[in-house]
Motif scaffolding. Structure first.
Motif, short mmCIF file in Angstrom:
data_model
loop_
_atom_site.label_atom_id
_atom_site.label_comp_id
_atom_site.label_asym_id
_atom_site.label_seq_id
_atom_site.Cartn_x
_atom_site.Cartn_y
_atom_site.Cartn_z
N ALA A 136 0.82 -1.21 0.00
CA ALA A 136 0.00 0.00 0.00
C ALA A 136 0.86 1.26 0.00
N CYS A 137 1.90 1.28 0.81
CA CYS A 137 2.80 2.44 0.84
C CYS A 137 3.48 2.65 -0.51
N THR A 138 3.86 1.55 -1.16
CA THR A 138 4.51 1.66 -2.46
C THR A 138 3.58 2.30 -3.48
N ILE A 139 2.34 1.84 -3.54
CA ILE A 139 1.37 2.40 -4.48
C ILE A 139 1.15 3.88 -4.20
N ILE A 140 0.93 4.21 -2.94
CA ILE A 140 0.63 5.60 -2.58
C ILE A 140 1.83 6.50 -2.87
N ARG A 141 3.02 6.05 -2.52
CA ARG A 141 4.21 6.88 -2.72
C ARG A 141 4.43 7.21 -4.19
N GLU A 142 4.32 6.21 -5.06
CA GLU A 142 4.61 6.43 -6.48
C GLU A 142 3.49 7.21 -7.17
N GLU A 159 -4.30 3.01 -10.12
CA GLU A 159 -4.53 2.52 -8.77
C GLU A 159 -5.22 1.16 -8.79
N GLN A 160 -6.21 1.02 -9.66
CA GLN A 160 -6.94 -0.24 -9.75
C GLN A 160 -6.02 -1.37 -10.21
N ALA A 161 -5.18 -1.10 -11.22
CA ALA A 161 -4.29 -2.13 -11.74
C ALA A 161 -3.26 -2.56 -10.70
N LEU A 162 -2.71 -1.60 -9.96
CA LEU A 162 -1.69 -1.93 -8.98
C LEU A 162 -2.28 -2.67 -7.79
N VAL A 163 -3.47 -2.28 -7.35
CA VAL A 163 -4.13 -3.00 -6.26
C VAL A 163 -4.43 -4.43 -6.67
N GLN A 187 6.43 2.42 -10.41
CA GLN A 187 7.29 3.43 -11.00
C GLN A 187 7.01 3.60 -12.49
N ALA A 188 6.71 2.48 -13.17
CA ALA A 188 6.36 2.58 -14.59
C ALA A 188 5.06 3.36 -14.78
N TRP A 189 4.07 3.11 -13.93
CA TRP A 189 2.82 3.87 -13.99
C TRP A 189 3.09 5.35 -13.69
N SER A 190 3.96 5.63 -12.76
CA SER A 190 4.26 7.02 -12.40
C SER A 190 4.84 7.78 -13.59
N VAL A 191 5.74 7.14 -14.31
CA VAL A 191 6.32 7.78 -15.50
C VAL A 191 5.24 8.01 -16.55
N PHE A 192 4.37 7.05 -16.72
CA PHE A 192 3.29 7.17 -17.71
C PHE A 192 2.33 8.30 -17.36
#
Length: 465
Positions: A136-142, A159-163, A187-192
């Motif tokens: 959860a922290c990883t998803i929120i941070r990125e 968010e849905q895909a990562l969860v 991180q890949a989603w963050s860049v996108f």
């Protein structure tokens, strides 16, 4: 509230009775793994409530509440300190729980209307025990990095895909991603999602870059910080260059080389990287290309009592660090950097100041470099420029500061020469080495060099077959 506390206490007592420490030794492999998985599922639920309570404490400790904030009323400077004192968790863990709880708690608007959490899907999966705190922290941070610039629909999709990946609900079955695997995807989603591209990210990185030395723990100084990507890339390549397997030991047979390759390296990869960095620092200090301090090259001052050196008991102190250093480290630094004797009277007044004794001049170093060619320990690939010069007969025992008494050793082998079992001696100005008993029980003394010129001379002198 009393009922909740009693239920939690009963649950804790029941769990302690079911999982007695030491029982795991008696379980089969499958029982061990299955039980660990079930225990982790229970831990996810506990972590969710830990974060929720920490987030609520942070909400009730908002700065705008002034003296009425919960943390101030309990005598704490911040919500994090209050969580620390209640839970005995570390400051880092308290802040992590607060960040997670704040991002997943439902909110209220100005008129009291309910507003969903910043990351509602993460909040739901966390509350259901389907998502761990690390994930959860990883998803929120990125994702939080791009929340202000990302398209809301795309952000929700990410968010849905990562969860789904973290909880086992993604495509291809119910295999959960580990927290590290999820970090790569996040991180890949963050860049996108970052519509501003890499330049704003680079500007943020320039502001955040840093390198910090922490407080001493267990005789070590922790290092933390954030490197710019290109700096990290250079450091990585530097480590790669020095840690890549190479053949060494010019006088050794193929069998001896294979034995060194199998048994000679006892350091972990982290320890080897530490030693490369230590050598890089020493090399930079010797280069003469850095600012002077007090008219001299950057030099660490180490103070130690002469009686402690003679007795072999006690510690020394280096300027710049609060933790004492060992006499073994002192002898290493004396061998490398020289000494200066300072005599105090009983009141602490300086009554005698000896001249500094440097170990080897640049001219002597160049000569030793040509003779030895690199660290003399077989199998070590550290180049001569990165090596230190070791007094074969220590200076304190009357060993001269002369090329006939100095050999090249890398930082690690110099630091451990007294305990590693490797023997070094000089015979008419030529270094000889003897392997430790654990490596070669019957090994004797033999000449050693890694100088290409001297190796060529040795080859030419061999009798023709």
């Amino acid at each position: 509230m009393t009922g909740t506390r009693e239920a939690l206490e009963q649950l804790r007592s029941t769990l302690a009775g079911v999982l007695a420490f030491g029982d795991a030794r008696l379980w089969s492999d499958d029982e061990l793994l299955v039980t660990m998985g079930e225990l982790e599922a229970l831990g996810r639920l506990v972590d969710a409530h830990r974060a929720a309570f920490a987030g609520e404490i942070a909400e009730r400790s908002r700065v705008e509440l002034g003296e009425q904030r919960l943390s101030a009323r309990k005598g704490c400077r911040s919500a994090a300190e209050l969580v620390e004192r209640v839970t005995q968790a570390s400051g880092f863990e308290a802040r992590r729980r607060i960040a997670l709880g704040s991002a997943t708690r439902a909110r209220s608007g100005f008129t009291g209307e309910p507003i969903e959490a910043v990351f509602p899907l993460v909040a739901a999966a966390l509350a259901a025990g389907e998502l761990g705190a690390d994930a959860a922290c990883t998803i929120i941070r990125e994702l939080d990095r791009t929340r202000t610039v990302a398209d809301p629909v795309a952000l929700a999709t990410a968010e849905q895909a990562l969860v789904a990946e973290a909880s086992g609900g993604g495509d291809g079955g119910a295999v959960r991603c580990t927290a590290d695997e999820l970090r790569v995807q996040a991180q890949a989603w963050s860049v996108f999602l970052d519509q501003d591209g890499r330049e704003p990210d680079d500007e943020r990185a320039m502001r955040r870059r840093g390198f910090r030395l922490g407080r001493a723990r267990d005789g070590l100084i922790p290092v933390t910080g954030e490197l710019m990507p290109e700096v990290a890339a250079k450091l990585t390549r530097l480590f790669d260059a020095h840690l890549a397997p190479r053949s060494g030991g010019g006088f050794m047979t193929d069998e001896e080389r294979s034995r060194i390759a199998e048994f000679g390296e006892t350091r972990t990869a982290d320890q080897q990287r530490h030693d490369v960095l230590a050598a890089a620092i020493d090399t930079a200090a010797r280069s003469g290309e850095h600012p002077m301090i007090g008219g001299a090259a950057p030099t660490v001052l180490v103070s130690v009592r002469a009686s402690d050196i003679e007795s072999g008991r006690g510690v020394a102190h280096a300027d710049g660090v609060e933790v004492p250093i060992s006499l073994r480290a002192v002898r290493h630094m004396m061998c490398t950097g020289g000494t200066q004797k300072v005599v105090f009277d009983d009141d602490g007044r300086i009554i005698a100041l000896g001249s500094p004794e440097r170990c080897f001049t640049p001219h002597q170093r160049r000569a030793i470099t040509l003779r030895d060619g690199g660290c003399l320990i077989p199998g070590c690939s550290v180049a001569a420029a990165w090596c230190e010069i070791h007094h074969v007969i220590p200076d304190v025992d009357g060993g001269p500061t002369h090329p006939d008494n100095g050999v090249l050793l890398c930082w690690f082998h110099h630091r451990s020469i007294d305990t590693s079992g490797w023997g070094i001696r000089m015979l008419r100005g030529v270094p000889q080495i003897r392997p430790p008993a654990w490596l070669d029980p019957g090994g004797g003394w033999r000449p050693v060099t890694k100088s290409p010129t001297r190796l060529a001379d040795q080859h030419d002198r061999r009798p023709a077959a």
